[in-house]
Design an enzyme around this catalytic site. Sequence first.
Site, mmCIF file in Angstrom:
data_model
loop_
_atom_site.group_PDB
_atom_site.id
_atom_site.type_symbol
_atom_site.label_atom_id
_atom_site.label_comp_id
_atom_site.label_asym_id
_atom_site.label_seq_id
_atom_site.Cartn_x
_atom_site.Cartn_y
_atom_site.Cartn_z
ATOM 1 C CD GLU A 160 1.707 11.804 4.523
ATOM 2 O OE1 GLU A 160 1.398 12.165 5.677
ATOM 3 O OE2 GLU A 160 1.070 10.965 3.874
ATOM 4 C CE LYS A 219 2.509 7.195 5.224
ATOM 5 N NZ LYS A 219 2.353 8.469 4.590
ATOM 6 C CB CYS A 275 -2.396 6.452 4.066
ATOM 7 S SG CYS A 275 -1.806 8.087 3.578
#
Length: 462
Positions: A160, A219, A275
Amino acid sequence: MPIKSICCLGAGYVGGPTMAMIAAKCPEIQVTVADMNEKRIAAWNSDTLPVYEPGLDAVVASAIGRNLHFTTDIRGSIAAADLIFVSVGTPTKAYGIGAGRAADLRYIESAARLIAEVSEGNKIIVEKSTIPVKTATAIKSILAANSPNGATFQVLSNPEFLAEGTAVEDMENPDRILIGGEPTPEGNAAVEALASVYAKWIPRERILTTNLWSSELSKLVANAFLAQRISSINSISALCEATGADVDEVARAIGMDSRIGSKFLKASVGFGGSCFQKDILNLVYLCDSFNLPHVAEYWRQVVHLNDWQKSRFVEKMVRTLYNTVNGKRIGILGFAFKKDTNDTRESAAIQICRDLLSERAHLAIYDPRVSAATIHQDLLSAGVSEELITTNVEICADPYTAVTGAHALATLTEWDEFRTLDLPRIYDLMLKPAFVFDGRAVLPLDSLKAHGFDAFVIGKGV
Protein backbone atom coordinates in the site's frame (compact mmCIF):
# COMPACT_ATOMS: atom_id res chain seq x y z
CA MET A 1 -11.07 -16.59 -13.06
CA PRO A 2 -12.95 -13.55 -11.67
CA ILE A 3 -12.71 -12.87 -7.94
CA LYS A 4 -16.03 -13.27 -6.14
CA SER A 5 -15.01 -13.24 -2.49
CA ILE A 6 -12.18 -11.39 -0.71
CA CYS A 7 -10.98 -11.76 2.87
CA CYS A 8 -8.58 -9.38 4.60
CA LEU A 9 -6.74 -10.49 7.73
CA GLY A 10 -6.28 -7.36 9.81
CA ALA A 11 -8.71 -4.50 10.46
CA GLY A 12 -6.20 -1.75 11.11
CA TYR A 13 -5.22 1.46 9.33
CA VAL A 14 -4.53 -0.35 6.06
CA GLY A 15 -6.90 -3.31 5.98
CA GLY A 16 -10.11 -1.54 6.99
CA PRO A 17 -9.98 1.49 4.65
CA THR A 18 -8.56 -0.47 1.69
CA MET A 19 -11.22 -3.16 1.86
CA ALA A 20 -13.94 -0.53 2.30
CA MET A 21 -12.85 1.13 -0.94
CA ILE A 22 -12.70 -2.18 -2.83
CA ALA A 23 -16.18 -3.07 -1.59
CA ALA A 24 -17.54 0.34 -2.56
CA LYS A 25 -16.05 0.13 -6.06
CA CYS A 26 -16.79 -3.58 -6.66
CA PRO A 27 -20.35 -4.28 -5.44
CA GLU A 28 -20.29 -7.71 -7.09
CA ILE A 29 -17.47 -8.90 -4.78
CA GLN A 30 -18.11 -9.93 -1.18
CA VAL A 31 -15.42 -8.33 1.00
CA THR A 32 -14.84 -9.49 4.58
CA VAL A 33 -12.39 -7.95 7.04
CA ALA A 34 -11.46 -10.41 9.80
CA ASP A 35 -9.62 -9.60 13.02
CA MET A 36 -9.37 -11.29 16.43
CA ASN A 37 -9.70 -7.91 18.17
CA GLU A 38 -13.38 -7.88 19.13
CA LYS A 39 -13.34 -4.24 20.22
CA ARG A 40 -11.90 -3.12 16.87
CA ILE A 41 -14.41 -5.14 14.86
CA ALA A 42 -17.26 -3.75 16.97
CA ALA A 43 -16.03 -0.23 16.24
CA TRP A 44 -15.97 -0.88 12.47
CA ASN A 45 -19.58 -2.06 12.75
CA SER A 46 -20.60 1.05 14.70
CA ASP A 47 -21.06 4.71 13.86
CA THR A 48 -17.67 5.55 15.41
CA LEU A 49 -14.96 3.97 13.28
CA PRO A 50 -11.64 3.07 14.94
CA VAL A 51 -9.73 4.82 12.15
CA TYR A 52 -10.26 8.50 11.41
CA GLU A 53 -9.83 9.48 7.78
CA PRO A 54 -11.70 12.32 6.02
CA GLY A 55 -14.43 10.74 3.88
CA LEU A 56 -13.98 7.21 5.21
CA ASP A 57 -17.34 7.17 7.02
CA ALA A 58 -19.19 7.65 3.74
CA VAL A 59 -17.19 4.95 1.94
CA VAL A 60 -17.88 2.40 4.69
CA ALA A 61 -21.55 3.37 4.90
CA SER A 62 -21.98 2.87 1.15
CA ALA A 63 -21.04 -0.81 1.33
CA ILE A 64 -21.38 -2.16 4.86
CA GLY A 65 -24.10 -4.78 5.18
CA ARG A 66 -24.26 -5.11 1.39
CA ASN A 67 -20.90 -6.55 0.41
CA LEU A 68 -18.62 -5.21 3.16
CA HIS A 69 -18.45 -7.19 6.40
CA PHE A 70 -16.34 -6.94 9.56
CA THR A 71 -16.05 -10.09 11.67
CA THR A 72 -14.01 -12.05 14.21
CA ASP A 73 -14.76 -15.30 12.37
CA ILE A 74 -11.30 -15.56 10.83
CA ARG A 75 -11.46 -19.23 9.87
CA GLY A 76 -14.81 -18.93 8.14
CA SER A 77 -13.70 -15.83 6.26
CA ILE A 78 -10.54 -17.54 4.97
CA ALA A 79 -12.44 -20.65 3.91
CA ALA A 80 -14.98 -18.64 1.90
CA ALA A 81 -12.50 -16.38 0.09
CA ASP A 82 -10.96 -16.67 -3.37
CA LEU A 83 -8.37 -14.01 -2.53
CA ILE A 84 -6.89 -13.28 0.90
CA PHE A 85 -5.12 -10.03 1.80
CA VAL A 86 -2.65 -10.34 4.69
CA SER A 87 -2.63 -6.96 6.42
CA VAL A 88 -1.31 -7.79 9.88
CA GLY A 89 1.27 -5.85 11.87
CA THR A 90 4.99 -6.07 11.12
CA PRO A 91 6.54 -4.00 13.94
CA THR A 92 10.26 -3.52 14.36
CA LYS A 93 11.70 -6.48 16.25
CA ALA A 94 12.42 -5.64 19.88
CA TYR A 95 14.46 -8.71 20.76
CA GLY A 96 17.06 -11.18 19.49
CA ILE A 97 18.80 -11.06 16.11
CA GLY A 98 18.09 -7.79 14.31
CA ALA A 99 16.51 -6.13 17.35
CA GLY A 100 15.69 -2.49 16.65
CA ARG A 101 16.01 -2.90 12.87
CA ALA A 102 14.49 -6.09 11.48
CA ALA A 103 10.75 -6.57 11.03
CA ASP A 104 9.00 -8.92 13.45
CA LEU A 105 7.26 -11.44 11.18
CA ARG A 106 5.52 -13.59 13.80
CA TYR A 107 2.06 -12.29 12.82
CA ILE A 108 2.78 -12.95 9.13
CA GLU A 109 3.84 -16.51 9.94
CA SER A 110 0.79 -17.11 12.14
CA ALA A 111 -1.49 -15.84 9.37
CA ALA A 112 0.18 -18.10 6.79
CA ARG A 113 -0.15 -21.16 9.00
CA LEU A 114 -3.83 -20.46 9.64
CA ILE A 115 -4.52 -19.91 5.93
CA ALA A 116 -2.83 -23.24 5.12
CA GLU A 117 -4.80 -25.08 7.79
CA VAL A 118 -8.22 -23.78 6.74
CA SER A 119 -7.96 -23.49 2.94
CA GLU A 120 -9.26 -25.80 0.26
CA GLY A 121 -8.95 -25.51 -3.52
CA ASN A 122 -7.05 -22.62 -5.09
CA LYS A 123 -6.32 -19.42 -3.15
CA ILE A 124 -4.53 -16.19 -4.02
CA ILE A 125 -2.60 -14.79 -1.04
CA VAL A 126 -1.71 -11.09 -1.20
CA GLU A 127 0.97 -9.50 0.98
CA LYS A 128 -0.46 -6.11 1.95
CA SER A 129 1.68 -5.57 5.05
CA THR A 130 5.03 -3.86 4.66
CA ILE A 131 7.51 -6.72 4.81
CA PRO A 132 11.18 -7.47 4.10
CA VAL A 133 12.28 -8.64 0.69
CA LYS A 134 11.95 -12.42 0.20
CA THR A 135 9.14 -12.80 2.76
CA ALA A 136 7.01 -14.30 -0.01
CA THR A 137 9.42 -17.24 -0.10
CA ALA A 138 8.79 -17.93 3.59
CA ILE A 139 5.03 -17.60 3.14
CA LYS A 140 5.05 -20.02 0.19
CA SER A 141 7.07 -22.61 2.11
CA ILE A 142 4.75 -22.38 5.13
CA LEU A 143 1.66 -22.73 2.93
CA ALA A 144 3.09 -25.68 1.05
CA ALA A 145 4.12 -27.56 4.20
CA ASN A 146 0.99 -27.01 6.27
CA SER A 147 -2.03 -27.57 4.00
CA PRO A 148 -3.84 -30.80 5.04
CA ASN A 149 -6.57 -30.32 2.44
CA GLY A 150 -4.32 -30.17 -0.63
CA ALA A 151 -5.00 -26.51 -1.31
CA THR A 152 -2.82 -24.66 -3.83
CA PHE A 153 -1.66 -21.08 -3.46
CA GLN A 154 -0.29 -18.18 -5.47
CA VAL A 155 1.45 -15.50 -3.41
CA LEU A 156 1.38 -11.87 -4.63
CA SER A 157 2.89 -8.66 -3.29
CA ASN A 158 0.60 -5.61 -3.34
CA PRO A 159 2.12 -2.94 -1.06
CA GLU A 160 0.00 0.00 0.00
CA PHE A 161 1.13 3.54 -0.74
CA LEU A 162 -1.72 5.46 0.90
CA ALA A 163 -0.88 8.31 3.24
CA GLU A 164 -2.80 8.70 6.47
CA GLY A 165 -4.96 11.80 6.39
CA THR A 166 -5.50 11.47 2.64
CA ALA A 167 -6.11 7.72 2.46
CA VAL A 168 -9.53 7.92 0.81
CA GLU A 169 -8.26 10.29 -1.87
CA ASP A 170 -5.14 8.14 -2.35
CA MET A 171 -7.25 5.00 -2.84
CA GLU A 172 -9.77 6.73 -5.08
CA ASN A 173 -7.10 8.18 -7.37
CA PRO A 174 -3.73 6.53 -6.70
CA ASP A 175 -0.46 7.39 -8.43
CA ARG A 176 -0.03 3.67 -9.07
CA ILE A 177 -1.05 0.21 -7.94
CA LEU A 178 1.89 -2.17 -7.68
CA ILE A 179 1.40 -5.92 -7.98
CA GLY A 180 4.27 -8.40 -7.85
CA GLY A 181 3.97 -12.06 -8.76
CA GLU A 182 5.87 -15.06 -10.05
CA PRO A 183 6.59 -15.15 -13.81
CA THR A 184 4.74 -18.43 -14.31
CA PRO A 185 1.37 -19.08 -16.02
CA GLU A 186 -0.26 -19.52 -12.60
CA GLY A 187 1.49 -16.46 -11.20
CA ASN A 188 0.54 -14.33 -14.18
CA ALA A 189 -3.10 -15.46 -13.87
CA ALA A 190 -3.13 -14.48 -10.18
CA VAL A 191 -1.65 -11.07 -10.96
CA GLU A 192 -4.32 -10.52 -13.62
CA ALA A 193 -7.09 -11.56 -11.22
CA LEU A 194 -6.01 -8.95 -8.66
CA ALA A 195 -5.37 -6.32 -11.35
CA SER A 196 -8.93 -6.85 -12.63
CA VAL A 197 -10.29 -5.93 -9.20
CA TYR A 198 -8.43 -2.61 -9.13
CA ALA A 199 -9.25 -1.99 -12.80
CA LYS A 200 -12.89 -1.48 -11.78
CA TRP A 201 -11.93 2.13 -11.00
CA ILE A 202 -8.22 2.60 -11.72
CA PRO A 203 -6.88 3.01 -15.28
CA ARG A 204 -4.82 0.04 -16.41
CA GLU A 205 -1.79 2.19 -17.19
CA ARG A 206 -1.50 2.96 -13.46
CA ILE A 207 -1.46 -0.73 -12.49
CA LEU A 208 2.19 -1.79 -12.52
CA THR A 209 3.26 -5.42 -12.43
CA THR A 210 6.72 -6.65 -11.36
CA ASN A 211 8.31 -9.73 -9.91
CA LEU A 212 7.71 -10.43 -6.22
CA TRP A 213 11.02 -9.11 -4.99
CA SER A 214 10.83 -5.80 -6.85
CA SER A 215 7.38 -5.18 -5.43
CA GLU A 216 8.41 -5.97 -1.86
CA LEU A 217 11.51 -3.76 -2.06
CA SER A 218 9.72 -0.86 -3.77
CA LYS A 219 7.63 -0.11 -0.68
CA LEU A 220 10.67 0.11 1.59
CA VAL A 221 12.57 2.26 -0.90
CA ALA A 222 9.64 4.64 -1.51
CA ASN A 223 9.24 5.34 2.21
CA ALA A 224 13.00 5.66 2.66
CA PHE A 225 13.23 8.25 -0.13
CA LEU A 226 10.36 10.29 1.31
CA ALA A 227 11.79 10.20 4.83
CA GLN A 228 15.20 11.13 3.43
CA ARG A 229 13.74 14.33 1.96
CA ILE A 230 12.22 15.28 5.32
CA SER A 231 15.47 14.68 7.19
CA SER A 232 17.36 16.60 4.49
CA ILE A 233 15.22 19.73 4.79
CA ASN A 234 15.25 19.45 8.59
CA SER A 235 19.04 19.44 8.56
CA ILE A 236 18.91 22.62 6.47
CA SER A 237 16.45 24.17 8.94
CA ALA A 238 19.20 24.14 11.57
CA LEU A 239 21.57 25.85 9.14
CA CYS A 240 18.89 28.44 8.35
CA GLU A 241 18.55 29.31 12.03
CA ALA A 242 22.31 29.72 12.32
CA THR A 243 22.66 31.93 9.24
CA GLY A 244 19.45 33.96 9.27
CA ALA A 245 18.00 32.28 6.18
CA ASP A 246 14.31 31.33 5.99
CA VAL A 247 13.84 27.58 5.49
CA ASP A 248 10.47 28.07 3.77
CA GLU A 249 12.09 30.39 1.23
CA VAL A 250 14.93 27.93 0.68
CA ALA A 251 12.46 25.07 0.22
CA ARG A 252 10.42 27.11 -2.24
CA ALA A 253 13.52 28.00 -4.23
CA ILE A 254 14.82 24.45 -4.55
CA GLY A 255 11.32 22.99 -4.92
CA MET A 256 10.79 24.91 -8.14
CA ASP A 257 13.64 22.94 -9.69
CA SER A 258 11.83 20.34 -11.77
CA ARG A 259 14.54 17.81 -10.97
CA ILE A 260 13.76 18.11 -7.26
CA GLY A 261 10.09 19.04 -6.91
CA SER A 262 8.31 20.64 -3.97
CA LYS A 263 6.83 17.69 -2.06
CA PHE A 264 8.18 16.61 1.34
CA LEU A 265 10.27 19.76 1.70
CA LYS A 266 8.37 21.21 4.66
CA ALA A 267 10.70 21.59 7.62
CA SER A 268 9.19 20.34 10.84
CA VAL A 269 9.93 18.87 14.22
CA GLY A 270 10.34 15.45 12.60
CA PHE A 271 8.50 12.71 10.75
CA GLY A 272 6.45 10.04 12.47
CA GLY A 273 3.88 7.42 11.60
CA SER A 274 3.91 3.67 11.33
CA CYS A 275 5.96 3.39 8.14
CA PHE A 276 8.92 5.70 7.68
CA GLN A 277 11.14 4.81 10.63
CA LYS A 278 10.16 1.13 10.62
CA ASP A 279 10.82 0.77 6.90
CA ILE A 280 14.14 2.62 6.99
CA LEU A 281 15.34 0.43 9.87
CA ASN A 282 14.21 -2.61 7.91
CA LEU A 283 16.19 -1.36 4.91
CA VAL A 284 19.23 -0.81 7.15
CA TYR A 285 18.97 -4.38 8.42
CA LEU A 286 18.60 -5.69 4.88
CA CYS A 287 21.74 -3.83 3.78
CA ASP A 288 23.69 -5.11 6.78
CA SER A 289 22.49 -8.64 6.04
CA PHE A 290 23.89 -8.41 2.50
CA ASN A 291 27.20 -6.98 3.82
CA LEU A 292 26.60 -3.44 2.57
CA PRO A 293 27.65 -1.45 5.67
CA HIS A 294 28.14 1.89 3.87
CA VAL A 295 24.64 1.74 2.38
CA ALA A 296 23.21 0.75 5.76
CA GLU A 297 24.92 3.66 7.50
CA TYR A 298 23.69 6.11 4.86
CA TRP A 299 20.06 5.22 5.58
CA ARG A 300 20.64 4.94 9.33
CA GLN A 301 21.59 8.61 9.36
CA VAL A 302 18.11 9.55 8.08
CA VAL A 303 16.65 8.17 11.32
CA HIS A 304 19.41 9.72 13.45
CA LEU A 305 18.76 13.15 11.94
CA ASN A 306 15.04 12.77 12.64
CA ASP A 307 15.71 11.94 16.30
CA TRP A 308 18.16 14.85 16.56
CA GLN A 309 15.59 17.29 15.19
CA LYS A 310 13.17 16.37 17.97
CA SER A 311 15.87 16.64 20.63
CA ARG A 312 16.99 19.97 19.20
CA PHE A 313 13.44 21.30 19.47
CA VAL A 314 13.21 20.37 23.16
CA GLU A 315 16.63 21.83 23.89
CA LYS A 316 15.58 25.08 22.22
CA MET A 317 12.48 25.22 24.42
CA VAL A 318 14.40 24.63 27.64
CA ARG A 319 17.16 27.08 26.72
CA THR A 320 14.65 29.80 25.76
CA LEU A 321 12.65 29.32 28.96
CA TYR A 322 15.66 30.40 31.04
CA ASN A 323 17.19 26.90 31.11
CA THR A 324 14.43 25.35 33.18
CA VAL A 325 10.88 24.15 32.55
CA ASN A 326 10.47 22.58 36.01
CA GLY A 327 6.92 23.31 37.17
CA LYS A 328 6.14 25.41 34.11
CA ARG A 329 2.91 24.83 32.22
CA ILE A 330 3.42 24.19 28.50
CA GLY A 331 0.48 23.97 26.13
CA ILE A 332 0.84 21.18 23.57
CA LEU A 333 -1.29 21.50 20.44
CA GLY A 334 -1.46 18.22 18.56
CA PHE A 335 -0.44 14.68 19.46
CA ALA A 336 -1.19 12.73 16.25
CA PHE A 337 1.81 12.24 13.98
CA LYS A 338 0.11 14.33 11.26
CA LYS A 339 -3.19 16.10 10.66
CA ASP A 340 -6.41 14.33 9.65
CA THR A 341 -5.61 11.10 11.46
CA ASN A 342 -5.96 9.73 14.98
CA ASP A 343 -2.78 7.66 14.54
CA THR A 344 0.00 8.44 17.02
CA ARG A 345 2.49 5.72 16.09
CA GLU A 346 6.04 7.17 16.20
CA SER A 347 4.56 10.66 16.57
CA ALA A 348 7.19 13.31 17.25
CA ALA A 349 4.91 14.57 20.01
CA ILE A 350 5.56 11.46 22.09
CA GLN A 351 9.33 11.98 22.33
CA ILE A 352 8.97 15.73 22.84
CA CYS A 353 6.42 15.30 25.63
CA ARG A 354 8.53 12.57 27.22
CA ASP A 355 11.63 14.76 27.22
CA LEU A 356 9.73 17.77 28.59
CA LEU A 357 8.26 15.62 31.33
CA SER A 358 11.74 14.37 32.21
CA GLU A 359 12.53 18.06 32.83
CA ARG A 360 9.43 18.12 35.09
CA ALA A 361 7.34 20.42 32.90
CA HIS A 362 3.57 20.42 33.34
CA LEU A 363 1.94 19.59 29.98
CA ALA A 364 -1.56 20.64 28.90
CA ILE A 365 -2.27 18.61 25.76
CA TYR A 366 -4.99 19.11 23.15
CA ASP A 367 -5.58 17.08 20.00
CA PRO A 368 -8.94 17.08 18.17
CA ARG A 369 -8.86 13.34 17.34
CA VAL A 370 -6.54 11.55 19.74
CA SER A 371 -8.16 10.22 22.91
CA ALA A 372 -6.88 10.79 26.43
CA ALA A 373 -6.46 7.02 26.82
CA THR A 374 -4.19 6.86 23.76
CA ILE A 375 -2.05 9.77 24.96
CA HIS A 376 -1.76 8.13 28.38
CA GLN A 377 -0.71 4.78 26.92
CA ASP A 378 1.75 6.32 24.47
CA LEU A 379 3.51 8.19 27.26
CA LEU A 380 3.64 5.06 29.41
CA SER A 381 5.12 3.10 26.50
CA ALA A 382 7.71 5.85 26.01
CA GLY A 383 8.94 5.30 29.57
CA VAL A 384 7.10 8.05 31.43
CA SER A 385 5.99 6.87 34.88
CA GLU A 386 2.34 6.61 35.85
CA GLU A 387 2.99 9.00 38.72
CA LEU A 388 4.50 11.66 36.44
CA ILE A 389 1.61 11.36 33.97
CA THR A 390 -0.92 11.70 36.79
CA THR A 391 0.71 14.77 38.30
CA ASN A 392 2.13 16.58 35.26
CA VAL A 393 -0.15 15.82 32.28
CA GLU A 394 -3.52 17.42 31.64
CA ILE A 395 -5.68 16.49 28.66
CA CYS A 396 -7.67 19.50 27.46
CA ALA A 397 -10.92 19.78 25.52
CA ASP A 398 -9.86 22.78 23.43
CA PRO A 399 -6.69 24.75 22.58
CA TYR A 400 -7.61 27.76 24.70
CA THR A 401 -7.82 25.67 27.86
CA ALA A 402 -4.41 24.23 27.04
CA VAL A 403 -2.76 27.66 26.83
CA THR A 404 -4.46 29.23 29.87
CA GLY A 405 -1.74 30.16 32.33
CA ALA A 406 0.95 28.58 30.14
CA HIS A 407 4.54 29.77 30.01
CA ALA A 408 4.86 28.44 26.46
CA LEU A 409 2.91 26.90 23.61
CA ALA A 410 4.22 24.18 21.27
CA THR A 411 2.43 23.08 18.07
CA LEU A 412 3.30 19.48 17.23
CA THR A 413 0.63 18.55 14.66
CA GLU A 414 -0.39 20.67 11.67
CA TRP A 415 -4.17 20.52 12.24
CA ASP A 416 -5.99 23.06 10.08
CA GLU A 417 -7.90 24.45 13.06
CA PHE A 418 -4.65 25.69 14.57
CA ARG A 419 -4.15 28.01 11.58
CA THR A 420 -7.27 29.97 12.57
CA LEU A 421 -6.63 30.33 16.30
CA ASP A 422 -7.46 33.66 17.90
CA LEU A 423 -3.89 34.80 18.57
CA PRO A 424 -4.78 37.89 20.67
CA ARG A 425 -6.95 35.70 22.89
CA ILE A 426 -4.15 33.15 23.29
CA TYR A 427 -1.70 35.91 24.14
CA ASP A 428 -4.03 37.23 26.84
CA LEU A 429 -4.47 33.73 28.33
CA MET A 430 -0.74 32.97 28.57
CA LEU A 431 1.81 34.14 31.11
CA LYS A 432 4.17 36.90 29.98
CA PRO A 433 6.51 36.74 28.22
CA ALA A 434 4.48 34.41 26.01
CA PHE A 435 6.65 31.93 24.12
CA VAL A 436 5.50 29.98 21.07
CA PHE A 437 7.48 27.05 19.67
CA ASP A 438 5.94 26.18 16.33
CA GLY A 439 7.25 22.76 15.35
CA ARG A 440 4.93 22.44 12.34
CA ALA A 441 4.96 26.00 11.01
CA VAL A 442 1.18 26.36 11.22
CA LEU A 443 1.18 29.76 12.90
CA PRO A 444 2.35 32.81 10.91
CA LEU A 445 5.59 34.06 12.43
CA ASP A 446 4.96 37.72 11.56
CA SER A 447 1.51 37.63 13.17
CA LEU A 448 2.91 35.97 16.30
CA LYS A 449 5.50 38.68 16.71
CA ALA A 450 2.98 41.39 15.91
CA HIS A 451 0.79 40.14 18.76
CA GLY A 452 3.64 40.21 21.26
CA PHE A 453 4.74 36.58 21.26
CA ASP A 454 8.36 35.53 21.49
CA ALA A 455 8.17 32.96 18.70
CA PHE A 456 10.42 30.19 17.51
CA VAL A 457 9.57 28.44 14.24
CA ILE A 458 11.61 25.56 12.83
CA GLY A 459 14.30 27.04 10.59
CA LYS A 460 13.49 30.69 11.32
CA GLY A 461 14.89 31.36 14.75
CA VAL A 462 13.38 33.60 17.44
